[in-house]
Design a protein around this motif. Structure first.
Motif, mmCIF file in Angstrom:
data_model
loop_
_atom_site.group_PDB
_atom_site.id
_atom_site.type_symbol
_atom_site.label_atom_id
_atom_site.label_comp_id
_atom_site.label_asym_id
_atom_site.label_seq_id
_atom_site.Cartn_x
_atom_site.Cartn_y
_atom_site.Cartn_z
ATOM 1 N N CYS A 259 85.706 14.483 4.568
ATOM 2 C CA CYS A 259 86.462 15.165 3.491
ATOM 3 C C CYS A 259 85.931 14.747 2.116
ATOM 4 O O CYS A 259 85.738 15.584 1.235
ATOM 5 C CB CYS A 259 87.951 14.816 3.556
ATOM 6 S SG CYS A 259 88.801 15.398 5.025
ATOM 7 N N ILE A 260 85.709 13.453 1.941
ATOM 8 C CA ILE A 260 85.240 12.950 0.630
ATOM 9 C C ILE A 260 83.851 13.529 0.312
ATOM 10 O O ILE A 260 83.606 14.011 -0.796
ATOM 11 C CB ILE A 260 85.201 11.393 0.617
ATOM 12 C CG1 ILE A 260 86.603 10.810 0.869
ATOM 13 C CG2 ILE A 260 84.576 10.857 -0.682
ATOM 14 C CD1 ILE A 260 87.607 10.989 -0.210
ATOM 15 N N ASP A 261 82.956 13.516 1.304
ATOM 16 C CA ASP A 261 81.616 14.104 1.091
ATOM 17 C C ASP A 261 81.753 15.541 0.601
ATOM 18 O O ASP A 261 81.077 15.973 -0.334
ATOM 19 C CB ASP A 261 80.833 14.183 2.420
ATOM 20 C CG ASP A 261 80.338 12.833 2.895
ATOM 21 O OD1 ASP A 261 80.385 11.873 2.114
ATOM 22 O OD2 ASP A 261 79.910 12.757 4.070
ATOM 23 N N PHE A 262 82.636 16.280 1.270
ATOM 24 C CA PHE A 262 82.773 17.699 0.958
ATOM 25 C C PHE A 262 83.339 17.904 -0.447
ATOM 26 O O PHE A 262 82.892 18.782 -1.196
ATOM 27 C CB PHE A 262 83.660 18.378 2.003
ATOM 28 C CG PHE A 262 83.712 19.869 1.840
ATOM 29 C CD1 PHE A 262 82.631 20.656 2.208
ATOM 30 C CD2 PHE A 262 84.826 20.495 1.312
ATOM 31 C CE1 PHE A 262 82.663 22.037 2.048
ATOM 32 C CE2 PHE A 262 84.876 21.869 1.152
ATOM 33 C CZ PHE A 262 83.789 22.640 1.520
ATOM 34 N N MET A 263 84.335 17.087 -0.808
ATOM 35 C CA MET A 263 84.938 17.240 -2.145
ATOM 36 C C MET A 263 83.885 17.036 -3.235
ATOM 37 O O MET A 263 83.865 17.747 -4.244
ATOM 38 C CB MET A 263 86.076 16.238 -2.325
ATOM 39 C CG MET A 263 87.298 16.583 -1.488
ATOM 40 S SD MET A 263 88.565 15.317 -1.675
ATOM 41 C CE MET A 263 89.721 15.827 -0.411
ATOM 42 N N LEU A 264 82.996 16.067 -3.040
ATOM 43 C CA LEU A 264 81.966 15.798 -4.048
ATOM 44 C C LEU A 264 80.979 16.966 -4.136
ATOM 45 O O LEU A 264 80.564 17.367 -5.220
ATOM 46 C CB LEU A 264 81.236 14.483 -3.730
ATOM 47 C CG LEU A 264 82.140 13.240 -3.781
ATOM 48 C CD1 LEU A 264 81.369 11.995 -3.380
ATOM 49 C CD2 LEU A 264 82.750 13.054 -5.174
ATOM 50 N N LEU A 265 80.671 17.531 -2.975
ATOM 51 C CA LEU A 265 79.767 18.684 -2.941
ATOM 52 C C LEU A 265 80.387 19.889 -3.651
ATOM 53 O O LEU A 265 79.744 20.564 -4.465
ATOM 54 C CB LEU A 265 79.472 19.029 -1.471
ATOM 55 C CG LEU A 265 78.594 20.241 -1.219
ATOM 56 C CD1 LEU A 265 77.137 19.916 -1.568
ATOM 57 C CD2 LEU A 265 78.682 20.693 0.236
ATOM 58 N N VAL A 266 81.648 20.126 -3.342
ATOM 59 C CA VAL A 266 82.350 21.291 -3.897
ATOM 60 C C VAL A 266 82.446 21.200 -5.420
ATOM 61 O O VAL A 266 82.317 22.206 -6.123
ATOM 62 C CB VAL A 266 83.749 21.406 -3.245
ATOM 63 C CG1 VAL A 266 84.681 22.259 -4.072
ATOM 64 C CG2 VAL A 266 83.613 21.993 -1.847
ATOM 65 N N VAL A 326 77.346 28.822 3.169
ATOM 66 C CA VAL A 326 77.140 28.965 1.721
ATOM 67 C C VAL A 326 76.994 27.592 1.055
ATOM 68 O O VAL A 326 76.112 27.380 0.221
ATOM 69 C CB VAL A 326 78.299 29.763 1.075
ATOM 70 C CG1 VAL A 326 78.076 29.911 -0.421
ATOM 71 C CG2 VAL A 326 78.426 31.141 1.740
ATOM 72 N N LEU A 327 77.840 26.633 1.472
ATOM 73 C CA LEU A 327 77.782 25.328 0.808
ATOM 74 C C LEU A 327 76.892 24.328 1.562
ATOM 75 O O LEU A 327 76.559 23.274 1.026
ATOM 76 C CB LEU A 327 79.204 24.757 0.669
ATOM 77 C CG LEU A 327 80.173 25.621 -0.155
ATOM 78 C CD1 LEU A 327 81.566 25.015 -0.191
ATOM 79 C CD2 LEU A 327 79.668 25.823 -1.580
ATOM 80 N N GLY A 328 76.549 24.639 2.791
ATOM 81 C CA GLY A 328 75.615 23.781 3.534
ATOM 82 C C GLY A 328 76.216 22.473 4.015
ATOM 83 O O GLY A 328 75.534 21.450 4.076
#
Ligand SMILES: NC(=O)c1ccc[n+]([C@@H]2O[C@H](COP(=O)([O-])OP(=O)(O)OC[C@H]3O[C@@H](n4cnc5c(N)ncnc54)[C@H](O)[C@@H]3O)[C@@H](O)[C@H]2O)c1
Length: 358
Positions: A259-266, A326-328
């Protein structure tokens, strides 16, 4: 404020930084070399002295409500009610906040299914907290970029019933079109928060991204949430092992580090206030959850449903197409690996020795 090369790096702010998601984001930001401010009233969160790694020394701050933790990086902890602080309390208390780079707004009344269904008006305070937070965020260059954690609870519950449930995709919530009925006051507050994010982006030019996490879980989550609760039962080798409701209701579980990885990416990829799912697309029901924990704990037993407990919607899982294509991004931690980590932590918490091979 720290500097990297010649570029001044602004500190980040994490509201609710002492709760489950906030703690994990705080630790990640510190490990990335950032100075972090945390605002939390500790209503459910725990004091940073309990979870910061070794090497942080506690010092008094510029105000009696502020404590500084100085270690490899600096954590400034402001203990207080975010709602009161953002609705004028900062001025009346004489507290000055710096200008922030990234802001992660995790302060909220959440509390799992028992609170969402048992005390919906307590959860509705999130509407007030979010609106005060966005009002502050769009003023005076207070914030460069903001992440708003919405929730899968914002999706229409009609799409999550036992018959005809579907993998929920971002476009199933259409501002200006179909919104449906979200899940209790919790879902309504998240839907409204997303709307405020869009207004902040469109009308005030704020760089803001929303995420809709499905069921985030992790080792340090409170046992009022199902995964650590079922892990604790398995760690104690309870027989039979209980689950709330029929156990046929299912969720889409994602480990907190993913989740944390994804939030930073987003936050890098979305700036217009729109939202992305944090889900794997995999629906797992609570009988399957309990059975996996029992297997990982190395014993055999039946799963016993507790039908008088609140269960929420029947089947909630995300369509991962947007996040993947789309976000990879896709989760790195499988349910088996993540649950094994939670079980190991449950054993530690409850003073139960690890078993070889279990
Ligand atoms: N954990 C998940 O899987 C998940 C899923 C979807 C959305 N979210 C969202 O992420 C955010 C964080 O969730 P969490 O699981 O970490 O919850 P949590 O309850 O563990 O953390 C919330 C934190 O906010 C603090 N807080 C509450 N009211 C406050 C107030 N008035 N002033 C200051 N601090 C206050 C609490 O003390 C706590 O530390 C919430 O907005 C939640 O809705 C989480």
């Amino acid at each position: 404020m720290s500097t990297q090369g010649n570029t001044e790096v602004k500190p980040c702010l994490i509201t609710g930084g002492c709760g489950f998601v906030g703690r994990n984001m705080t630790l990640r930001q510190l490990s990335m070399g950032k100075e972090v401010w945390v605002i939390d009233d500790l209503s459910t969160g725990s004091d940073p002295s309990e979870w910061l790694p070794e090497g942080y020394q506690q010092q008094a701050g510029q105000h009696p409500s502020i404590t500084v933790f100085q270690g490899p990086q600096k954590l400034i902890f402001l203990k207080g009610d975010l709602l009161r602080l953002m609705a004028g309390g900062l001025d009346s208390d004489g507290i000055q906040l710096p200008k922030f780079g990234d802001v992660f707004h995790f302060a909220a009344v959440v509390g799992g299914r028992a609170t969402i269904e048992g005390n919906p008006m307590a959860v509705a305070i999130d509407l007030a907290m979010d609106s005060c937070m966005f009002n502050w965020a769009v003023r005076d260059g207070n914030v460069e970029r903001m992440l708003y954690p919405s929730s899968s609870a914002a999706y229409p519950i009609s799409m999550q019933e036992s018959e005809g449930h579907v993998a929920l995709k971002e476009s199933d919530i259409e501002f200006g079109g179909a919104l449906g009925q979200p899940d209790m006051t919790y879902g309504w507050s998240k839907l409204t928060g997303e709307y405020l994010a869009r207004v902040a982006a469109e009308h005030y030019g704020l760089h803001v991204a929303c995420v809709r996490p499905f069921s985030g879980y992790g080792e340090d989550q409170d046992e009022s949430y199902p995964i650590p609760a079922i892990a604790a039962r398995a760690a104690r080798k309870e027989s039979p092992i209980t689950v709330w409701g029929s156990g046929l209701q299912g969720r889409d579980f994602v480990h907190i580090q993913d989740c944390i990885d994804f939030m930073l990416l987003v936050l890098d990829k979305i700036s217009d206030g729109s939202a992305a799912n944090i889900g794997s697309g995999q629906l797992t029901n609570f009988r399957q959850v309990a059975a996996l924990f029992v297997e990982l704990a190395g014993y055999e037993t039946e799963v016993k449903p507790l039908v008088d407990k609140p269960v929420g919607v029947h089947s909630r899982y995300g369509d991962p197409t947007f996040s993947r294509e789309v976000l990879g991004w896709e989760p790195k931690i499988s349910i088996r690996e993540g649950f094994a980590r939670v079980l190991a932590e449950a054993r530690k918490r409850h003073g139960i020795a690890d078993e070889v091979g279990a």
